[in-house]
Enzyme design. Structure first.
Site, PDB file in Angstrom:
ATOM      1  CE1 TYR A 107       0.482   1.896   4.198  1.00 48.38           C
ATOM      2  CE2 TYR A 107       0.757  -0.469   4.582  1.00 48.38           C
ATOM      3  CZ  TYR A 107       0.922   0.849   4.993  1.00 48.38           C
ATOM      4  OH  TYR A 107       1.534   1.121   6.189  1.00 48.38           O
ATOM      5  CB  CYS A 108       1.585   3.885  -1.770  1.00 48.24           C
ATOM      6  SG  CYS A 108       0.370   3.823  -3.068  1.00 48.24           S
ATOM      7  NE  ARG A 109       3.401   9.961  -0.759  1.00 48.31           N
ATOM      8  CZ  ARG A 109       4.326  10.567  -1.483  1.00 48.31           C
ATOM      9  NH1 ARG A 109       4.092  10.844  -2.745  1.00 48.31           N
ATOM     10  NH2 ARG A 109       5.498  10.886  -0.960  1.00 48.31           N
ATOM     11  N   GLY A 110      -2.662   6.023  -0.869  1.00 49.36           N
ATOM     12  CA  GLY A 110      -4.112   6.002  -0.998  1.00 49.36           C
ATOM     13  C   GLY A 110      -4.545   5.862  -2.447  1.00 49.36           C
ATOM     14  CB  ALA A 139       0.419   0.377  -3.944  1.00 52.95           C
TER      15      ALA A 139
END
Lengths: 219, 219
Positions: B179-182, B188
């Site tokens: 996952y990353c920043r959304g 991601a």
DNA sequence: CAAGTATTCAAGCGAATACTAGAATATACA
DNA sequence: TGTATATTCTAGTATTCGCTTGAATACTTG
């Protein structure tokens, strides 16, 4: 590909900014607030805002282009409404953030909504209890079209301009709670003033109808 | 007094529009998104945005004046952060509304986040279950400072630029969720591509850390 | 078809905004 | 005190925005 990513980001945030820009005008924000109470024509928005019809129409085109509002025709009238519930929530949250962050907003509220009302507004929890008990008159002092679009359970529609001539309809010993368009509207405050001058026990609620309904929605 | 009311409204919505205007620029929106991941210096924001330091600094002054951000000094560095949680929620909601209303936003997501990932992202519910079971590697591919500011429970910090050279750290038979920043970040997606090319079973989550924490906060 | 009403469009003007470039300022360190 | 680094400020330029005014368009009615 890092460059592609930068370009993609620029385009994406450019799109997000279309919504931000749409909300960057005092006129458009007030229009959206008015539309959150009920759908309205260009002309009625212009009257409420004290703006020209042409000006209001141009702003509505911007909101339409950003898809924050939608339209339907009714004879020669174009009736505008909020596009969806999330737009209403965005507007409310923008106002919440404004009040939290900007001292000027709090001061403007103090000017009319804090200093002169020695009795604080009825809290939402108190209001729920009062509605359940049915021991007060609950009056909605917005225009009838807004009442028709949605109102609190058990509320009577008593538009503010009519209030003074309808006082004899009520038992002076039964308390009154007045509400209007929410936290940034002066109608309920004005109504309470009229009622107290006439000897009634009156308080106001700052609840918004849409916010109330969201909280009490049954899926 | 009706005129007073009009003037009061104009001033009030003028204030609300200060927030709207602050959100009316693609640059400032991206800055706020970056700051929602972790506090950052002017220089690091300028690097992420591909903008000059002077330009970023001017935009930050606008956000500061609207009180959407706050600062603290750290040597010669001025560290900017979001003023409060409600600002983060406003930003997320603006992006939600943008995606609901604007076809261009959906198309931009389709460009990079829909078409090439045959396996859809892990849903939030699936992710919760996977975290509970502890049967996957959960990797956070954001910069380490963002991981340090807050991350999902059990997540490993594997910044995307380092991913390719750390593959041998993991059991190839154990699935990976990145996952990353959304919802509007490509890290991601890029990570999953690298992992799959190396033979791993990898999927991504679109969850944002702040959103996850809000949902799982214990009062 | 003509008239009336509501709405939208186009053009002009003045104000506001975003970026750049270079200067000025603030802080830390030797 | 001088130097280096980070940040902010100022001024100029190009672009965008908001309002007004008047014309054009859309719809309804007789």
């Amino acid at each position: 590909m890092a460059e592609d990513s930068r370009v993609w980001k620029d385009r994406l945030y450019g799109q997000f900014a279309r919504i931000g820009k749409a909300l960057g005008s005092p006129r458009r924000l007030e229009m959206l607030d008015l539309l959150s109470q009920s759908p309205k024509s260009v002309e009625s928005l212009a009257r409420e805002l004290g703006s020209s019809v042409a000006n209001v129409s141009q702003h509505l085109q911007i909101l339409l282009e950003a898809q924050l509002v939608a339209t339907r025709k009714q004879g020669t009238f174009v009736i505008y409404r909020l596009a969806n519930e999330t737009v209403a929530q965005l507007l409310e949250l923008l106002e919440t953030v404004s009040e939290e962050c900007l001292a000027d907003v709090r001061e403007l509220r103090d000017l009319y909504l804090t200093q002169r009302d020695a009795l604080s507004p009825v809290s939402d929890r108190e209001l729920e209890a009062l509605i359940q008990e049915g021991t007060v008159y609950l009056i909605d002092v917005r225009p009838p079209s807004e009442y028709a679009a949605g109102h609190l359970p058990g509320a009577l529609s008593i538009p503010l301009p009519e209030l003074a001539e309808r006082l004899q309809e009520w038992d002076p010993d039964r308390p009154i709670v007045a509400y209007c368009r929410g936290r940034y509207c002066l109608y309920a405050r004005d109504a309470v003033e009229v009622l107290r001058d006439a000897g009634f026990s009156a308080r106001r609620s700052e609840v918004g109808v849409r916010e109330w309904r969201r909280r009490h929605s049954s899926a």
